[in-house]
Design a protein around this motif. Structure first.
Motif, PDB file in Angstrom:
ATOM      1  N   LEU A 135      30.626  -3.643 -37.789  1.00  0.00           N
ATOM      2  CA  LEU A 135      30.572  -3.570 -36.328  1.00  0.00           C
ATOM      3  C   LEU A 135      31.868  -4.153 -35.785  1.00  0.00           C
ATOM      4  CD1 LEU A 135      26.929  -4.734 -35.529  1.00  0.00           C
ATOM      5  CD2 LEU A 135      27.843  -2.426 -35.527  1.00  0.00           C
ATOM      6  N   PHE A 136      32.286  -3.658 -34.640  1.00  0.00           N
ATOM      7  CA  PHE A 136      33.536  -4.145 -34.068  1.00  0.00           C
ATOM      8  C   PHE A 136      33.301  -5.514 -33.436  1.00  0.00           C
ATOM      9  CE2 PHE A 136      33.929   0.608 -33.484  1.00  0.00           C
ATOM     10  CZ  PHE A 136      34.496   0.772 -34.733  1.00  0.00           C
ATOM     11  N   ASN A 137      33.975  -6.522 -33.981  1.00  0.00           N
ATOM     12  CA  ASN A 137      33.696  -7.906 -33.588  1.00  0.00           C
ATOM     13  C   ASN A 137      34.127  -8.243 -32.174  1.00  0.00           C
ATOM     14  OD1 ASN A 137      32.621  -8.472 -36.106  1.00  0.00           O
ATOM     15  ND2 ASN A 137      34.643  -8.896 -36.963  1.00  0.00           N
ATOM     16  N   ASN A 138      35.054  -7.452 -31.634  1.00  0.00           N
ATOM     17  CA  ASN A 138      35.544  -7.772 -30.289  1.00  0.00           C
ATOM     18  C   ASN A 138      34.704  -7.121 -29.195  1.00  0.00           C
ATOM     19  OD1 ASN A 138      36.533  -5.290 -31.265  1.00  0.00           O
ATOM     20  ND2 ASN A 138      38.123  -5.249 -29.713  1.00  0.00           N
ATOM     21  N   MET A 139      33.626  -6.463 -29.582  1.00  0.00           N
ATOM     22  CA  MET A 139      32.816  -5.768 -28.577  1.00  0.00           C
ATOM     23  C   MET A 139      31.363  -6.186 -28.712  1.00  0.00           C
ATOM     24  SD  MET A 139      34.252  -1.970 -29.121  1.00  0.00           S
ATOM     25  CE  MET A 139      35.957  -1.579 -28.801  1.00  0.00           C
ATOM     26  N   ALA A 178      24.777  -8.850 -26.729  1.00  0.00           N
ATOM     27  CA  ALA A 178      25.121  -9.776 -27.813  1.00  0.00           C
ATOM     28  C   ALA A 178      26.358  -9.286 -28.551  1.00  0.00           C
ATOM     29  CB  ALA A 178      23.955  -9.897 -28.772  1.00  0.00           C
TER      30      ALA A 178
END
Lengths: 249, 269
Positions: free
Chosen positions: B115-119, B159
C-alpha cells in the motif's frame, strides 16, 4: 575615557545596526534563494540519476539518458570535490575573464555558487532518498499500470521528501553559515559587513561577537522552524472512523 | 474414490464442449514456453499455462519452485527471458505503453501489501483510477467506496496504512486492485505475512470474489483454501508445472509422485 567590552558592543550596535541588519538580510536572501534553487536542481538531477534505463526503450532514448547521467556525475564530482570559496573565485572572476563583456554582479555570482553547491549535495541526498523507499511501493504502482513518471511524483518522491527533509534542513543551516565565505567576492553579506565594521575601530573581538550571535540566533530560529515543519508533516497519529460505513447487522 | 476421477473426466469433457460451443476458446491469459533465468540460475523452465474466464487457479509448491516468479512474469514485473504471454489472444510486447495498459487489466495483490504509505486508505484506492484510467474524482471515489465496503474496510478510509493491521492492509490492497475492475486478479502469497486470525478475514474476501466469478490466479500455501475454492490447482516444482488438475483430483488422487510427496504432510495432517 576608555570604553569597556559592553560599552563597545553597545556602541558598535548603535553605530552599525543598519549595516548589520542589511548584512543579515543579504545572508538570508542568499542562503534561502540559493538553497531553494539548489534543492530544485538537486531534485532534478537526483531523479535523472535514479531513472531506470530500460532495455526496451529506443536507442536514442537510452543514449540521452546515459549522457544526462554522465553529465550529472561530472557535475556532482566537481562541485563536491572543490571548496565553495574556490568556486566563488572561479565563477566570479573567472567568468569575467573568460567571457569579455559579461557583466555579472557579485550577488548574482554568489547565488549561482550557492545553488550549484547545494544542488550537488542535494542530488546525492535525493538519490539516496529515492533508493531508501521500499521497492514494493514502486511495484504496487506498476501493478496498477502507472507510468514511471506518475509513480515517481505521486508515490516515491512524496515519501522520499519526508525521509530527506531533516537532511535538507541540515543543508540549509550549513548554507546559512557557509555564505560567509562569499565575502571573498565582495558580497555585502553579514561577514563582509562585520569585517568592515571591525576594521574601522580595530574592535575585532566585539564585532565578531555580535556577528556570531546573529548567526547563532538565525540558526536557532530556523532549527526550531524546521522541527516544527517536520512535526506537521508527520501528521496525526490517530484517524477518524467513518462511522457512516459501519455495518449494522 | 474412482468415482471422483470419473466425475472429473466428465467435467473436463463438459468444459471443453462449453468452450467450443460458445467459441470461448481464447484463454484470458495464455503463457507459452515461458523461461526466466536470474543470471545462470534458471527459475522457470519452459512453462505453458492457460486460464479461462471464471477460473480460480491456485498454484502450490515448495518455496523456490518458481510459483511467485511465474506470477510476476504474468504481470511483467519480471521480464521473461523467453516465451510469450497472450492476453485475450493478443501477444503482450514489452513496450512500456502496452505493458501499462495490460497491467491495468490484470490486478495484483502482494504478500507485503505494498500500500502507498504516503496516502490514506481512500487515496490508495483512488490513485489507480484517477492516474491510470483517468476517471474524475467523484467516479473514482464511488468506485473506491464500493470495493472498500465489499472488503469491509469502508470505516477506515481516513487511516494511513501504518495504522492498520496486516489483514486490514491486505483487504485494502484487494480493494485497490478491484477498483481497476481487472479481468484477472493475481495474488502472490496474499496471506503468508499474516497471523492465523487475519488469514481468515483475507481468505473470506477472496472466497467471496471467487463466488462472484472473478478470474483469479493465486499463489498460496493455504492448502485447504486451494482445495475448497479453486477450480484448478497447479503444483509446481523445480521451475516446471508438474501437475495441473482439478483440486479434487490433485489433492485426493495426485497423479505425479512428486505431488504425492509434497501433499503427504497436508493429507496426513
Amino acid at each position: 575615557m576608555e570604553k569597556n567590552f559592553f560599552e563597545w558592543l553597545l556602541f558598535l550596535v548603535k553605530e552599525y545596526y543598519r549595516y548589520f541588519l542589511q548584512g543579515t538580510w543579504v545572508t538570508l536572501v542568499l542562503s534561502v534563494v540559493g538553497t531553494l534553487l539548489g534543492f530544485l536542481m538537486g531534485f532534478l538531477i537526483g531523479i535523472i540519476q535514479s531513472a531506470p534505463v530500460e532495455s526496451e526503450s529506443s536507442v536514442t532514448k537510452k543514449c540521452c539518458m546515459k549522457c544526462l547521467k554522465g553529465l550529472s556525475v561530472i557535475y556532482i564530482e566537481i562541485f563536491r570535490g572543490t571548496p565553495m570559496i574556490v568556486q566563488a573565485m572561479v565563477i566570479y572572476y573567472g567568468s569575467k575573464q573568460a567571457f569579455q563583456g559579461l557583466n555579472i554582479t557579485s550577488f548574482q555570482a554568489a547565488i549561482i555558487v550557492v545553488t550549484l553547491n547545494t544542488g550537488a549535495y542535494m542530488a546525492e541526498t535525493v538519490r539516496g532518498g529515492i533508493l531508501s523507499i521500499d521497492k514494493g511501493q514502486e511495484e504496487g504502482a506498476k501493478a496498477l499500470g502507472m507510468t514511471h513518471f506518475a509513480t515517481m511524483f505521486t508515490i516515491i518522491l512524496p515519501q522520499a521528501f519526508r525521509n530527506i527533509f531533516p537532511e535538507m534542513g541540515n543543508l540549509f543551516i550549513t548554507n546559512l553559515k557557509m555564505t560567509s565565505v562569499l565575502n571573498v567576492i565582495g558580497v555585502s553579506e553579514l561577514y563582509f559587513i562585520t569585517k568592515t565594521a571591525a576594521n574601522t575601530y580595530y574592535k575585532y573581538f566585539e564585532s565578531y561577537m555580535i556577528t556570531g550571535l546573529i548567526y547563532f540566533v538565525l540558526v536557532f530560529i530556523f532549527t526550531r522552524l524546521l522541527r516544527f515543519a517536520e512535526k506537521k508533516m508527520e501528521g496525526k497519529n490517530h484517524y477518524k472512523i467513518a462511522t457512516e460505513f459501519i455495518k449494522t447487522e | 474414490m474412482e468415482n471422483t476421477r470419473e466425475t472429473y473426466v466428465q467435467l473436463e469433457e463438459n468444459k471443453k464442449a462449453f468452450y467450443i460451443d460458445s467459441e470461448k476458446l481464447t484463454p484470458i491469459i495464455k503463457v507459452e514456453h515461458l523461461k526466466k533465468s536470474f543470471g545462470s540460475h534458471e527459475v522457470l523452465k519452459d512453462v505453458d499455462f492457460k486460464t479461462y474466464k471464471g477460473d480460480v487457479v491456485c498454484i502450490i509448491g515448495s518455496s523456490g519452485s518458481g510459483k511467485s516468479t511465474l506470477l510476476r512474469c504474468i504481470n511483467l514485473l519480471e521480464t521473461p527471458t523467453s516465451g510469450t504471454i497472450r492476453f485475450n489472444g493478443e501477444k503482450i510486447s514489452v513496450q512500456p505503453k502496452q505493458v501499462n495498459q495490460y497491467r491495468s487489466n490484470v490486478g495484483m495483490v502482494f504478500q507485503s501489501f505494498n500500500l502507498f504509505n504516503n496516502m490514506n486508505v481512500l487515496q490508495n484506492c483512488m490513485v489507480g483510477t484517477t492516474k491510470v484510467l483517468r476517471k474524475n474524482k467523484l467516479a473514482a471515489k464511488q468506485l473506491a467506496m464500493k470495493y472498500l465496503q465489499k472488503v469491509g474496510m469502508a470505516p477506515y478510509i481516513y487511516a494511513k496504512p501504518a495504522q492498520l493491521s496486516g489483514g486490514q492492509k491486505q483487504r485494502v490492497a484487494i480493494a485497490r486492485a478491484l477498483t481497476m475492475e481487472p479481468e484477472v486478479l493475481l495474488f502472490d502469497e496474499p496471506t503468508s505475512a499474516l497471523d492465523p486470525e487475519m488469514v481468515g478475514e483475507v481468505l473470506n474476501v477472496m472466497q467471496e470474489l471467487a463466488k462472484e466469478g472473478l478470474t483469479m490466479i493465486i499463489v498460496t500455501h493455504e492448502m485447504a483454501f486451494a482445495r475448497d475454492v479453486s477450480t484448478r490447482t497447479i503444483f509446481m516444482d523445480g521451475g516446471v508445472i508438474v501437475e495441473d488438475n482439478a483440486p479434487d483430483v490433485l489433492f485426493n488422487h495426485p497423479e505425479n509422485q512428486r505431488t504425492k510427496e509434497f501433499l503427504s504432510r497436508f493429507r496426513n495432517g
